[in-house]
Design a protein around this motif. Sequence first.
Motif, PDB file in Angstrom:
ATOM      1  N   ALA A  99     -24.633   8.602  -7.901  1.00 18.77           N
ATOM      2  CA  ALA A  99     -23.356   9.054  -8.688  1.00 18.77           C
ATOM      3  C   ALA A  99     -22.646   9.314  -6.947  1.00 18.77           C
ATOM      4  O   ALA A  99     -22.227   9.362  -6.232  1.00 18.77           O
ATOM      5  CB  ALA A  99     -23.582  10.064  -9.569  1.00 18.77           C
ATOM      6  N   SER A 100     -23.252  10.258  -6.484  1.00 22.54           N
ATOM      7  CA  SER A 100     -23.388  11.216  -5.183  1.00 22.54           C
ATOM      8  C   SER A 100     -22.381  10.540  -3.728  1.00 22.54           C
ATOM      9  O   SER A 100     -21.403  10.450  -3.308  1.00 22.54           O
ATOM     10  CB  SER A 100     -24.221  12.058  -4.650  1.00 22.54           C
ATOM     11  OG  SER A 100     -24.040  12.983  -5.464  1.00 22.54           O
ATOM     12  N   MET A 101     -23.496   9.641  -3.708  1.00 25.70           N
ATOM     13  CA  MET A 101     -23.244   8.673  -3.025  1.00 25.70           C
ATOM     14  C   MET A 101     -22.228   7.105  -3.354  1.00 25.70           C
ATOM     15  O   MET A 101     -21.478   7.544  -1.943  1.00 25.70           O
ATOM     16  CB  MET A 101     -24.757   7.210  -2.718  1.00 25.70           C
ATOM     17  CG  MET A 101     -25.401   8.124  -2.012  1.00 25.70           C
ATOM     18  SD  MET A 101     -27.176   7.499  -1.442  1.00 25.70           S
ATOM     19  CE  MET A 101     -27.944   7.689  -2.687  1.00 25.70           C
ATOM     20  N   LEU A 102     -21.976   7.411  -4.566  1.00 26.86           N
ATOM     21  CA  LEU A 102     -20.988   6.172  -5.116  1.00 26.86           C
ATOM     22  C   LEU A 102     -19.553   7.005  -4.469  1.00 26.86           C
ATOM     23  O   LEU A 102     -18.625   6.065  -3.724  1.00 26.86           O
ATOM     24  CB  LEU A 102     -21.536   5.519  -5.556  1.00 26.86           C
ATOM     25  CG  LEU A 102     -22.569   4.500  -5.897  1.00 26.86           C
ATOM     26  CD1 LEU A 102     -22.790   4.286  -7.691  1.00 26.86           C
ATOM     27  CD2 LEU A 102     -21.735   3.121  -5.398  1.00 26.86           C
ATOM     28  N   ALA A 103     -19.028   8.451  -4.719  1.00 24.11           N
ATOM     29  CA  ALA A 103     -18.377   9.331  -4.415  1.00 24.11           C
ATOM     30  C   ALA A 103     -17.867   8.624  -3.140  1.00 24.11           C
ATOM     31  O   ALA A 103     -16.887   8.959  -2.015  1.00 24.11           O
ATOM     32  CB  ALA A 103     -18.184  10.481  -5.263  1.00 24.11           C
ATOM     33  N   LEU A 104     -18.780   8.913  -2.130  1.00 20.57           N
ATOM     34  CA  LEU A 104     -18.484   9.362  -0.810  1.00 20.57           C
ATOM     35  C   LEU A 104     -17.611   7.417  -0.506  1.00 20.57           C
ATOM     36  O   LEU A 104     -17.179   7.397   0.222  1.00 20.57           O
ATOM     37  CB  LEU A 104     -19.229   8.461  -0.108  1.00 20.57           C
ATOM     38  CG  LEU A 104     -20.898  10.554  -0.004  1.00 20.57           C
ATOM     39  CD1 LEU A 104     -21.526  10.499   0.758  1.00 20.57           C
ATOM     40  CD2 LEU A 104     -19.687  11.341   0.271  1.00 20.57           C
ATOM     41  N   LEU A 105     -18.141   6.502  -1.362  1.00 22.24           N
ATOM     42  CA  LEU A 105     -17.148   5.081  -1.212  1.00 22.24           C
ATOM     43  C   LEU A 105     -16.209   5.346  -1.103  1.00 22.24           C
ATOM     44  O   LEU A 105     -15.405   3.957  -1.393  1.00 22.24           O
ATOM     45  CB  LEU A 105     -17.788   4.029  -1.598  1.00 22.24           C
ATOM     46  CG  LEU A 105     -19.332   3.772  -0.996  1.00 22.24           C
ATOM     47  CD1 LEU A 105     -20.485   2.160  -2.154  1.00 22.24           C
ATOM     48  CD2 LEU A 105     -19.719   3.821   0.508  1.00 22.24           C
ATOM     49  N   VAL A 106     -15.713   6.189  -2.308  1.00 19.56           N
ATOM     50  CA  VAL A 106     -14.291   5.946  -2.855  1.00 19.56           C
ATOM     51  C   VAL A 106     -13.383   5.999  -1.877  1.00 19.56           C
ATOM     52  O   VAL A 106     -13.332   7.194  -1.201  1.00 19.56           O
ATOM     53  CB  VAL A 106     -14.038   7.034  -4.025  1.00 19.56           C
ATOM     54  CG1 VAL A 106     -12.747   6.736  -4.213  1.00 19.56           C
ATOM     55  CG2 VAL A 106     -14.991   6.578  -5.122  1.00 19.56           C
ATOM     56  N   ARG A 107     -11.718   5.297  -2.081  1.00 18.27           N
ATOM     57  CA  ARG A 107     -10.802   5.269  -1.214  1.00 18.27           C
ATOM     58  C   ARG A 107      -9.980   5.186  -1.113  1.00 18.27           C
ATOM     59  O   ARG A 107      -9.233   4.724  -2.154  1.00 18.27           O
ATOM     60  CB  ARG A 107     -11.136   3.754   0.509  1.00 18.27           C
ATOM     61  CG  ARG A 107     -12.465   3.961   1.249  1.00 18.27           C
ATOM     62  CD  ARG A 107     -12.372   4.951   2.018  1.00 18.27           C
ATOM     63  NE  ARG A 107     -13.825   4.791   2.958  1.00 18.27           N
ATOM     64  CZ  ARG A 107     -14.607   5.369   3.025  1.00 18.27           C
ATOM     65  NH1 ARG A 107     -14.818   6.860   1.896  1.00 18.27           N
ATOM     66  NH2 ARG A 107     -15.645   5.753   3.676  1.00 18.27           N
ATOM     67  N   GLU A 108      -9.141   6.494  -1.765  1.00 16.50           N
ATOM     68  CA  GLU A 108      -8.098   6.301  -2.062  1.00 16.50           C
ATOM     69  C   GLU A 108      -7.148   6.273  -1.516  1.00 16.50           C
ATOM     70  O   GLU A 108      -6.237   6.801  -0.167  1.00 16.50           O
ATOM     71  CB  GLU A 108      -7.800   8.202  -2.391  1.00 16.50           C
ATOM     72  CG  GLU A 108      -8.561   9.222  -3.332  1.00 16.50           C
ATOM     73  CD  GLU A 108      -8.404  10.383  -3.024  1.00 16.50           C
ATOM     74  OE1 GLU A 108      -7.202  10.943  -2.716  1.00 16.50           O
ATOM     75  OE2 GLU A 108      -9.686  11.105  -3.528  1.00 16.50           O
ATOM     76  N   GLN A 109      -6.418   5.516  -1.435  1.00 11.80           N
ATOM     77  CA  GLN A 109      -5.094   4.452  -1.393  1.00 11.80           C
ATOM     78  C   GLN A 109      -4.547   4.313  -3.211  1.00 11.80           C
ATOM     79  O   GLN A 109      -4.542   3.722  -4.256  1.00 11.80           O
ATOM     80  CB  GLN A 109      -5.658   3.090  -1.210  1.00 11.80           C
ATOM     81  CG  GLN A 109      -6.477   2.896   0.431  1.00 11.80           C
ATOM     82  CD  GLN A 109      -6.711   1.651   0.896  1.00 11.80           C
ATOM     83  OE1 GLN A 109      -6.816   0.676   0.235  1.00 11.80           O
ATOM     84  NE2 GLN A 109      -7.197   1.968   2.087  1.00 11.80           N
ATOM     85  N   ARG A 110      -2.856   4.276  -2.523  1.00  9.54           N
ATOM     86  CA  ARG A 110      -2.298   3.781  -3.300  1.00  9.54           C
ATOM     87  C   ARG A 110      -2.023   2.488  -3.889  1.00  9.54           C
ATOM     88  O   ARG A 110      -1.935   1.542  -3.008  1.00  9.54           O
ATOM     89  CB  ARG A 110      -1.353   4.137  -3.633  1.00  9.54           C
ATOM     90  CG  ARG A 110      -0.365   5.961  -3.173  1.00  9.54           C
ATOM     91  CD  ARG A 110       0.503   6.424  -2.949  1.00  9.54           C
ATOM     92  NE  ARG A 110       0.993   7.861  -2.708  1.00  9.54           N
ATOM     93  CZ  ARG A 110       1.068   8.676  -3.899  1.00  9.54           C
ATOM     94  NH1 ARG A 110       1.437   8.215  -4.785  1.00  9.54           N
ATOM     95  NH2 ARG A 110       1.491   9.795  -3.657  1.00  9.54           N
ATOM     96  N   VAL A 111      -1.989   2.387  -5.443  1.00 10.98           N
ATOM     97  CA  VAL A 111      -1.431   0.948  -5.628  1.00 10.98           C
ATOM     98  C   VAL A 111       0.281   1.197  -6.148  1.00 10.98           C
ATOM     99  O   VAL A 111       1.019   1.605  -6.541  1.00 10.98           O
ATOM    100  CB  VAL A 111      -2.223   0.707  -7.071  1.00 10.98           C
ATOM    101  CG1 VAL A 111      -3.915   0.234  -6.837  1.00 10.98           C
ATOM    102  CG2 VAL A 111      -2.459   0.851  -8.036  1.00 10.98           C
ATOM    103  N   ASP A 112       0.619  -0.732  -6.283  1.00 10.06           N
ATOM    104  CA  ASP A 112       1.829  -0.274  -5.988  1.00 10.06           C
ATOM    105  C   ASP A 112       2.589   0.005  -7.903  1.00 10.06           C
ATOM    106  O   ASP A 112       1.856  -0.236  -8.733  1.00 10.06           O
ATOM    107  CB  ASP A 112       2.328  -1.986  -6.229  1.00 10.06           C
ATOM    108  CG  ASP A 112       3.061  -2.611  -6.331  1.00 10.06           C
ATOM    109  OD1 ASP A 112       4.191  -1.839  -5.686  1.00 10.06           O
ATOM    110  OD2 ASP A 112       3.907  -3.905  -6.652  1.00 10.06           O
ATOM    111  N   GLN A 113       3.471   0.613  -7.669  1.00 10.54           N
ATOM    112  CA  GLN A 113       3.394   1.857  -9.065  1.00 10.54           C
ATOM    113  C   GLN A 113       4.896   0.623  -9.810  1.00 10.54           C
ATOM    114  O   GLN A 113       4.481   0.858 -10.808  1.00 10.54           O
ATOM    115  CB  GLN A 113       4.470   2.856  -8.458  1.00 10.54           C
ATOM    116  CG  GLN A 113       3.814   3.742  -7.634  1.00 10.54           C
ATOM    117  CD  GLN A 113       2.128   4.343  -8.452  1.00 10.54           C
ATOM    118  OE1 GLN A 113       1.956   4.822 -10.169  1.00 10.54           O
ATOM    119  NE2 GLN A 113       0.993   4.118  -7.799  1.00 10.54           N
ATOM    120  N   ARG A 114       4.124  -0.587  -9.261  1.00 15.29           N
ATOM    121  CA  ARG A 114       5.084  -1.613 -10.634  1.00 15.29           C
ATOM    122  C   ARG A 114       5.171  -1.653 -12.208  1.00 15.29           C
ATOM    123  O   ARG A 114       3.838  -1.785 -12.244  1.00 15.29           O
ATOM    124  CB  ARG A 114       5.517  -3.426  -9.922  1.00 15.29           C
ATOM    125  CG  ARG A 114       6.396  -2.868  -9.085  1.00 15.29           C
ATOM    126  CD  ARG A 114       6.939  -4.631  -8.448  1.00 15.29           C
ATOM    127  NE  ARG A 114       6.608  -4.185  -7.101  1.00 15.29           N
ATOM    128  CZ  ARG A 114       5.332  -5.860  -6.316  1.00 15.29           C
ATOM    129  NH1 ARG A 114       6.141  -6.150  -7.263  1.00 15.29           N
ATOM    130  NH2 ARG A 114       4.956  -5.345  -5.156  1.00 15.29           N
TER     131      ARG A 114
END
Length: 100
Positions: free
Chosen positions: A85-100
């Motif tokens: 889980a720790s390794m997978l959490a490092l792969l998360v890239r926080e990017q906004r998605v289209d808010q429509r």
Amino acid sequence: SPLSGLPALLFAAAMGLLWTAPITPVAGTVRQLFGAKRLAAIYGLAYFFHQLGAFFGVWVGGLVFEKTGSYNAVWMALAVASLLASMLALLVREQRVDQR
């Protein structure tokens, strides 16, 4: 540690203080990724699945203890799952998605 009252009380105190620690960062990440409009629904699902995982984790732990008389296999599985889980959490890239 040996089973006695003090370790049990210390564990209960630590769990009482820490079990809700991930709420704020997870809610912030969900809001950033999916927007405030979807926060309640997505976070509700995340919380539900965490509760479901907790139930099955305790249940399987009890089954393993009944079959083997020891929690050693459960602790090892928990350690592996935590590292994964720790390794997978490092792969998360926080990017906004289209808010429509």
